[in-house]
Design a protein around this motif. Structure first.
Motif: not given
Length: 257
Positions: A3-6, A29, A33, A36, A38, A65, A92
């Motif tokens: 994951l790019h961002l959590s 998100l 993104f 991405e 996320t 998501k 992440s």
């Protein structure tokens, strides 16, 4: 797939606002993104109201998501750490933590995100804070306690508005005392700062709480404050080795997007 961002979000008895809060952060998100991978990870900390049911009803709407983790009630700190471990296990790149009480605004996320290549551990700072007077006093005592015990001044060490590099967070969690302290975010902030991370302490908006109830007040607040002070004082003896381990971490920043 990593994951790019959590986004890690503990939740306890927030039935009045959890639907709106989840939708607001998922919308961020999707907007910021769009291409991405996320995730919003909500840890339902044994809520006694309809929080869990509402979260489950939202999962089909956001299948890629939203992730909901139901756990027995263990307190905010335990829920946060559980969420961190979950985010790290998912690989992440970055982990952002916020609360579910609708006291923060998503627009402020960008202020921390803009600094992600300058530090592995970035904090917000509630410049104007809408909390009960007793909580404000305790925060001031904590601020000076950290300076007294560790020689470290952090404006808002326990703030639930922080961005952490995923690899660095994994190492931080390995250094966290066992059992989990009452306020683990304070320990993470102290370790990161002593290990040389620039936290920035970025001013952010803090809104008045309009729903739900504050679970820790009056004598219970004083009790947990004393507990936290004792835990921090005891941790002082271990801090040197923890900081040394953190300084040895080789964090490779994700490719700029």
């Amino acid at each position: 797939m990593s994951l790019h961002l959590s986004i890690v979000m503990p939740a306890y008895n927030e039935e009045e606002c959890i639907h709106e809060v989840v939708e607001t952060w998922v919308d961020l998100l999707n907007r910021q993104f769009p291409t991405e991978n996320t995730r919003l990870i909500v840890i339902n900390d044994g809520s006694k109201d309809r929080t869990g049911a509402i979260l489950d009803s939202l999962k089909p709407k956001y299948p890629t998501k939203l992730e909901v983790v139901h756990t027995p009630n263990g307190g905010h700190g335990n829920a946060v750490v559980r969420g961190y471990h979950h985010a790290v296990a998912l690989g992440s790149d970055y982990v952002f933590q916020t609360d579910s009480d609708d006291q923060f605004v998503t627009d402020d996320f960008a202020k921390l995100w803009a600094k992600r290549y300058e530090s592995n551990f970035i904090l917000g700072y509630r410049q104007i804070r809408f909390d009960a007077p007793a909580r404000l006093v305790i925060t001031r005592i904590l601020k000076f306690s950290l300076f007294l015990i560790y020689g470290t001044y952090i404006k808002d060490s326990n703030i639930p508005f922080r961005l952490i590099n995923g690899v660095y967070l994994k190492k931080l969690l390995e250094q966290l005392p066992v059992p989990t302290p009452f306020a683990p975010n304070i320990f993470l902030a102290v370790m990161a700062r002593k290990a040389g991370q620039k936290t920035f302490d970025i001013p952010i908006v803090h809104k008045e709480r309009l729903t739900g109830t504050v679970s820790i007040l009056r004598w219970k607040l004083i009790k947990v404050c004393i507990q936290s002070f004792q835990e921090l004082a005891e941790f002082r003896l271990e801090l040197g080795s923890k900081v040394k381990a953190l300084k040895a971490v080789d964090v490779k920043q994700p490719v700029k997007m």
